[in-house]
Structure formats: structure tokens, C-alpha cells
Design a protein around this motif. Structure first.
Motif, PDB file in Angstrom:
ATOM      1  N   ARG A  35      41.669  37.836  45.278  1.00  0.00           N
ATOM      2  CA  ARG A  35      41.089  37.258  43.993  1.00  0.00           C
ATOM      3  C   ARG A  35      39.451  37.579  43.815  1.00  0.00           C
ATOM      4  O   ARG A  35      38.924  37.834  42.685  1.00  0.00           O
ATOM      5  CB  ARG A  35      41.358  35.947  44.099  1.00  0.00           C
ATOM      6  CG  ARG A  35      40.796  35.058  42.861  1.00  0.00           C
ATOM      7  CD  ARG A  35      41.271  33.628  42.918  1.00  0.00           C
ATOM      8  NE  ARG A  35      40.906  32.756  41.788  1.00  0.00           N
ATOM      9  CZ  ARG A  35      40.009  32.109  41.962  1.00  0.00           C
ATOM     10  NH1 ARG A  35      39.423  31.925  42.917  1.00  0.00           N
ATOM     11  NH2 ARG A  35      39.941  31.245  40.871  1.00  0.00           N
ATOM     12  N   TYR A  39      37.336  39.639  40.912  1.00  0.00           N
ATOM     13  CA  TYR A  39      36.215  38.921  40.124  1.00  0.00           C
ATOM     14  C   TYR A  39      35.074  39.819  40.363  1.00  0.00           C
ATOM     15  O   TYR A  39      34.290  40.042  39.360  1.00  0.00           O
ATOM     16  CB  TYR A  39      35.951  37.451  40.603  1.00  0.00           C
ATOM     17  CG  TYR A  39      36.772  36.214  40.079  1.00  0.00           C
ATOM     18  CD1 TYR A  39      35.877  35.870  39.201  1.00  0.00           C
ATOM     19  CD2 TYR A  39      37.899  36.177  40.458  1.00  0.00           C
ATOM     20  CE1 TYR A  39      36.727  34.814  38.295  1.00  0.00           C
ATOM     21  CE2 TYR A  39      38.495  34.936  39.636  1.00  0.00           C
ATOM     22  CZ  TYR A  39      37.721  34.411  38.633  1.00  0.00           C
ATOM     23  OH  TYR A  39      38.277  33.138  38.146  1.00  0.00           O
ATOM     24  N   HIS A  42      35.602  42.428  37.556  1.00  0.00           N
ATOM     25  CA  HIS A  42      35.367  41.947  36.558  1.00  0.00           C
ATOM     26  C   HIS A  42      33.817  41.801  36.321  1.00  0.00           C
ATOM     27  O   HIS A  42      33.427  42.231  35.259  1.00  0.00           O
ATOM     28  CB  HIS A  42      35.828  40.107  36.469  1.00  0.00           C
ATOM     29  CG  HIS A  42      35.327  39.486  35.415  1.00  0.00           C
ATOM     30  ND1 HIS A  42      35.434  39.680  34.277  1.00  0.00           N
ATOM     31  CD2 HIS A  42      34.640  38.248  35.356  1.00  0.00           C
ATOM     32  CE1 HIS A  42      34.857  38.742  33.194  1.00  0.00           C
ATOM     33  NE2 HIS A  42      34.461  37.929  34.285  1.00  0.00           N
ATOM     34  N   VAL A  90      41.610  38.592  34.957  1.00  0.00           N
ATOM     35  CA  VAL A  90      41.302  37.460  35.839  1.00  0.00           C
ATOM     36  C   VAL A  90      42.350  36.249  35.325  1.00  0.00           C
ATOM     37  O   VAL A  90      42.720  35.548  36.423  1.00  0.00           O
ATOM     38  CB  VAL A  90      39.844  37.207  35.927  1.00  0.00           C
ATOM     39  CG1 VAL A  90      39.517  36.027  36.637  1.00  0.00           C
ATOM     40  CG2 VAL A  90      39.028  38.629  36.589  1.00  0.00           C
TER      41      VAL A  90
END
Length: 142
Positions: A35, A39, A42, A90
Motif C-alpha cells: 500500500r 501511494y 500515486h 489508490v
């Protein structure tokens, strides 16, 4: 002293259950790292798009209008996946796979060990630490 009650297995819980929950917890830790990388993806993708926009404007100012137009038309603001910018990726990950994983891991701990976390690791710490030696305390209060 030993671990606190929040890191001691409840009566009647067998080794295989503690090991299974330890593996599930380890898998969740890997998901947490994934995760974080998502991010990062992103953030880096957004930075790239904004920096690309600056470069395209500079191409335009330098008189390379046709090339700047092509970049702007084909790449600036483009979806990274079909129909999605990275914030949408996300959000989908967080609301789907990640949320379900966290819920199931918590539900398993609640059902099997009264919600206690890291029992496998706490027992490993007890086995590996040198009792009575500085720097090997079971808890900060010891």
C-alpha cells in the motif's frame, strides 16, 4: 518479568493457531508495504504529470509548438490505467482489497485470541531474549 497480558495467548489456544495468525499478520504487513508503494506510485505519477506540464510549456515557449501540442494532447493528464488516475487506483485498493484484508485479520484475532496482536512475535521474543539482561526487558516498564 514476561510479556504483558495483551501479548500472552489466552488459555486453550494451540501453537498452530498462534502460528497461523502470525502468518496472517505477516501477510498483512506485506500488504501495508505494498500500500505504501502504491501511494508512492500515486505521488510520483502526479509529480511526473505536473513536471511534464512544465516541460511542455517550456517547449512551447522555445517555439516547439507542434511537439508541445502532441505531448499535451497525448500525455499530459492521461489516465495511468483505463479510466483511472492514480488517486482512483489508490481508493479502489483501499476500499476493496486492503479494507477486506484488515477486517478479516482483525475478525480472526477477535474470534481466536481475544483480539490480541503479535502473539507469535511476543512468544519469539520471550524465547530469544536474555532474561535479566539490560536491553532484553520484556516490556518498557521492566
Amino acid at each position: 518479568m514476561g510479556p504483558g497480558s495483551d501479548h500472552t495467548r489466552p488459555d486453550g489456544v494451540d501453537d498452530l493457531t498462534v502460528e497461523a495468525l502470525g502468518n496472517i499478520s505477516e501477510a498483512l504487513e506485506a500488504v501495508e508495504i505494498a500500500r505504501g508503494h502504491l501511494y508512492n506510485f500515486h505521488r510520483l505519477s502526479g509529480t511526473a504529470d505536473l513536471t511534464l506540464g512544465k516541460g511542455v510549456e517550456q517547449l512551447r515557449e522555445a517555439g516547439h509548438t507542434e511537439l508541445a501540442d502532441r505531448f499535451e494532447r497525448e500525455l499530459v493528464g492521461r489516465n495511468v490505467l483505463e479510466g483511472r488516475w492514480t488517486f482512483q487506483v489508490v481508493e479502489e485498493y483501499d476500499d476493496g482489497y486492503y479494507a477486506l484484508f484488515r477486517t478479516l485479520e482483525r475478525d480472526a484475532r477477535d474470534a481466536l485470541v481475544e483480539g490480541r496482536r503479535h502473539l507469535f512475535e511476543a512468544e519469539m521474543k520471550e524465547d530469544r531474549r536474555t532474561h535479566g539482561r539490560d536491553g532484553h526487558e520484556a516490556t518498557p516498564a521492566d
